[in-house]
Design a protein around this motif. Structure first.
Motif, mmCIF file in Angstrom:
data_model
loop_
_atom_site.group_PDB
_atom_site.id
_atom_site.type_symbol
_atom_site.label_atom_id
_atom_site.label_comp_id
_atom_site.label_asym_id
_atom_site.label_seq_id
_atom_site.Cartn_x
_atom_site.Cartn_y
_atom_site.Cartn_z
ATOM 1 N N ILE A 233 0.708 -1.011 -0.277
ATOM 2 C CA ILE A 233 -0.246 -0.008 0.030
ATOM 3 C C ILE A 233 0.747 1.137 -0.094
ATOM 4 N N ALA A 234 1.695 1.054 1.059
ATOM 5 C CA ALA A 234 3.241 2.502 0.494
ATOM 6 C C ALA A 234 3.132 2.284 -0.338
ATOM 7 N N VAL A 235 3.603 1.216 -0.931
ATOM 8 C CA VAL A 235 4.478 2.049 -2.540
ATOM 9 C C VAL A 235 3.733 1.957 -2.981
ATOM 10 N N PHE A 236 1.719 1.804 -3.628
ATOM 11 C CA PHE A 236 1.344 1.846 -4.244
ATOM 12 C C PHE A 236 1.047 3.629 -4.260
ATOM 13 N N LEU A 237 0.601 4.280 -2.757
ATOM 14 C CA LEU A 237 0.411 5.376 -2.519
ATOM 15 C C LEU A 237 1.362 6.745 -3.330
ATOM 16 N N SER A 238 2.564 6.522 -3.350
ATOM 17 C CA SER A 238 3.964 6.235 -3.790
ATOM 18 C C SER A 238 3.643 6.792 -5.026
ATOM 19 N N GLY A 239 3.223 6.346 -5.477
ATOM 20 C CA GLY A 239 2.978 6.441 -7.106
ATOM 21 C C GLY A 239 1.588 8.031 -7.561
ATOM 22 N N THR A 240 1.279 8.499 -6.633
ATOM 23 C CA THR A 240 0.103 9.228 -6.557
ATOM 24 C C THR A 240 -0.280 10.248 -7.273
ATOM 25 N N ARG A 241 1.656 10.978 -7.633
ATOM 26 C CA ARG A 241 1.236 11.970 -8.124
ATOM 27 C C ARG A 241 1.939 11.888 -9.860
ATOM 28 N N ARG A 242 2.572 10.020 -10.187
ATOM 29 C CA ARG A 242 2.307 9.942 -11.141
ATOM 30 C C ARG A 242 1.489 9.347 -11.712
ATOM 31 N N TYR A 243 0.470 8.669 -11.353
ATOM 32 C CA TYR A 243 -0.892 8.011 -11.535
ATOM 33 C C TYR A 243 -1.932 8.943 -12.788
ATOM 34 N N ARG A 244 -2.363 8.341 -13.929
ATOM 35 C CA ARG A 244 -3.284 8.615 -14.728
ATOM 36 C C ARG A 244 -4.677 8.063 -14.181
#
Length: 585
Positions: A233-244
């Motif tokens: 979950i932490a890794v997933f949330l780290s990509g918030t700015r990168r996602y579409r």
């Protein structure tokens, strides 16, 4: 659709607007820049969630039957039903997850929230295995309170699994633009990687995690699962700015109900079948419209304008707009028709997952009674026999991708099997798997009857290998074929729902296993309290016969589905759009 109208303006804007991705926004709600969002970096961050979900769910499921029979002292058939009900509920709740993602939360929040729910459920299960009072004394049945605590933990995990699973693959593919040739090809590779991570998570579950459960402690194993999910979950949330992010156009389930209700209301109002020219179409862009088809004419009634009573909803600017429960556009009706074309194939793939359920229930029980020693002192955990199942999946995919497809291109110019052909192969292999399981059980039972000492049947556990290999190879074909079929033949706006629809075949397969076990146990003596007092081989032969009948029904449905797709302009267009990624699995 609203998003499509907005993004068409974005693409035409100045200042690099041509690099914007249609239908997608970034974390601030602004048009998504192709160079700064999405792609493999974003998609890779999603894969960790799927790996940990499989690690937790399969790590619990494959070894749960031994815990229920050995620690909780449940009868064999009852333990099998607890496992299949747990798995069935997990996949059934994918529909709830899809509904929430499409209607309220979006895929990103749905994944984050339900991944946390699964982690909490796994942590509670780990804690429950430590408390002595939550396990019955030796030789006694569990109390209602003990079973209630176990069910709360299991079904909290099922809620988390179902909530996130329908959105993970869809959110991963959101990171690629299927209108761009390079990204469309990358999307095909994403499906390869996605299923590889599913298999890797399952492989770790049936080897490392099962070993920890049997030799270190279940609380440690379940605690590892919970911690791994929190890290993911932490890794997933780290990509918030990168996602579409894709903006939802509303729940597909609601849209389907609107078409059905509108069509039913006008059955007595419209006296003759309408022509295509008489049907209503909204003001969506031309590229987003779906051409009318003649199939299922009863649904066309939903797009017939019956008069002013259809305009009861205030639209933009206070203007009268069609009431979607009384009048639907042709495109909306055609989306429902596309879903209807999926249903015959959907229904005929359920039985495969009933057979799959036997691999993690009765087959594991068989292994507990057999000789599992390797070398001088190592004994294979019974649930780890499913490693042959996972190995067959990975080997089949590797041979198919690296050997069969290149050979097919050279000899025939084709890209391998179609999704419908893959499903058919999977169903056929499951029949062979059940036949092998029946023959193996007959041999095991004969040796068990002749055995005079000990609880272990003096016959090698590797006798179970053929049934695991055959059903595992079958899953490699049917899972990838189903996933491809449901995603490529569903409306573009119903990606999450189509994934949920596919996963309901797993759910219903597990539930049908529970029903079938209960019926057979009530009507025959084939399933006793222990498998040594049962005729499990008869039960396997019953499944083989049912599978033969199901395969015959599937072939009829598959032929109809292929013909229906050939006459549907929208599905022809979607098939062309994914041609470069046809072998995505």
């Amino acid at each position: 659709m609203e998003v499509e109208k907005k993004t068409s303006a974005w693409s035409g804007g100045g200042g690099g607007g041509g690099n914007m991705v249609r239908d997608a926004v970034d974390y601030r709600g602004c048009p998504a820049d192709r160079s700064a969002t999405g792609g493999w970096v974003a998609a890779a961050l999603v894969l960790g969630i799927e790996l940990c979900e499989r690690l937790s769910t399969m790590g619990i499921a494959v070894n749960l039957v031994t815990y229920l029979t050995g620690t909780m002292h449940l009868p064999s058939a009852a333990a099998a039903n607890v496992v299949t009900d747990f798995m069935g509920t997990s996949f059934l709740l994918c529909l709830l997850g899809g509904f929430l993602a499409d209607s309220f939360l979006g895929r990103y929040l749905t994944i984050a929230v339900f991944a946390l729910v699964q982690s909490i459920g796994t942590a509670l299960l780990a804690a429950s295995t430590l408390v002595t009072h939550l396990r019955p004394p030796p030789g006694e049945q569990p109390t209602p309170v003990q079973m209630a605590v176990l069910y709360v933990c299991l079904y909290l995990i099922a809620l988390g699994t179902g909530g996130l699973k329908s959105s993970v693959s869809g959110f991963g593919t959101d990171q690629f633009d299927d209108r761009d040739g390079r990204e469309r090809a990358a999307m095909g590779l994403f499906f390869n990687r996605f299923f590889f991570f599913i298999s890797l998570g399952t492989l770790l579950a049936v080897t490392v995690l099962v070993y920890v459960q049997d030799h270190v402690g279940r609380s440690w194993a379940y605690g590892i699962c919970s911690a791994a999910m929190l890290a993911a979950i932490a890794v997933f949330l780290s990509g918030t700015r990168r996602y579409r992010y894709k903006r939802s156009s509303g729940s597909p389930i609601v849209h389907i109900l609107q078409v059905l209700v509108a069509a039913a209301r006008k059955r007595g109002v419209v006296k003759r079948p309408p022509t295509a020219a008489e049907l209503y179409e909204d003001d969506r862009p031309e590229h987003a419209r779906i051409a009318h088809t003649a199939q299922f004419p009863c649904l066309d009634m939903a797009a017939v304008v019956a008069g002013e009573e259809d305009n009861e909803v205030a639209g933009p600017g206070g203007r009268a707009a069609p009431n979607p429960w009384k009048l639907c556009s042709v495109s909306r009706v055609e989306e429902v028709k596309m879903v209807a074309r999926l249903m015959p194939v959907w229904a005929t793939t359920i039985l495969f997952w009933t057979i799959y359920a036997q691999m993690i229930t009765f087959s594991v029980e068989q292994a507990t009674t057999m000789d599992r020693r390797v070398g001088a002192g190592f004994e294979i955990p019974a649930a780890s026999l499913t490693v042959f199942f996972v190995g067959a999946i990975m080997l089949t995919l590797a041979v198919y991708d690296r050997v069969f497809i290149p050979l097919c291109r050279v000899l025939t110019g084709k890209q391998g099997f179609t999704n419908l052909e893959k499903i058919g192969i999977g169903l056929a292999l499951s029949i062979l798997g059940m036949a092998a399981a029946a023959l193996c059980e007959k041999k095991r039972l004969a040796v068990a009857v002749a055995a005079t000492t000990g609880n272990s049947t003096p016959i090698s556990v590797f006798l179970l290998t053929p049934q695991f290999l055959l059903v595992g190879a079958g899953e490699a074909f049917i899972y990838t074929g189903q996933l491809d079929f449901f995603i490529t033949r569903s409306p573009k706006g119903m990606k999450t729902m189509s994934t949920g629809l596919f996963l309901t075949t797993l759910s219903l397969g597990f539930f049908f296993s529970s029903v079938l076990v209960s019926l057979v146990k009530g009507a025959t003596t084939w399933l006793g309290d222990t498998i040594d007092r049962s005729r499990l081989d008869y039960f396997y032969w019953l499944l083989a016969v049912l599978s033969v009948l199901n395969l015959a029904a599937y072939l009829v449905c598959a032929k109809w589905a292929a013909t229906a797709a050939a006459t549907s302009p929208e599905q022809q267009q979607q098939h062309t759009a994914v041609a470069d990624a046809d072998e995505k699995c």
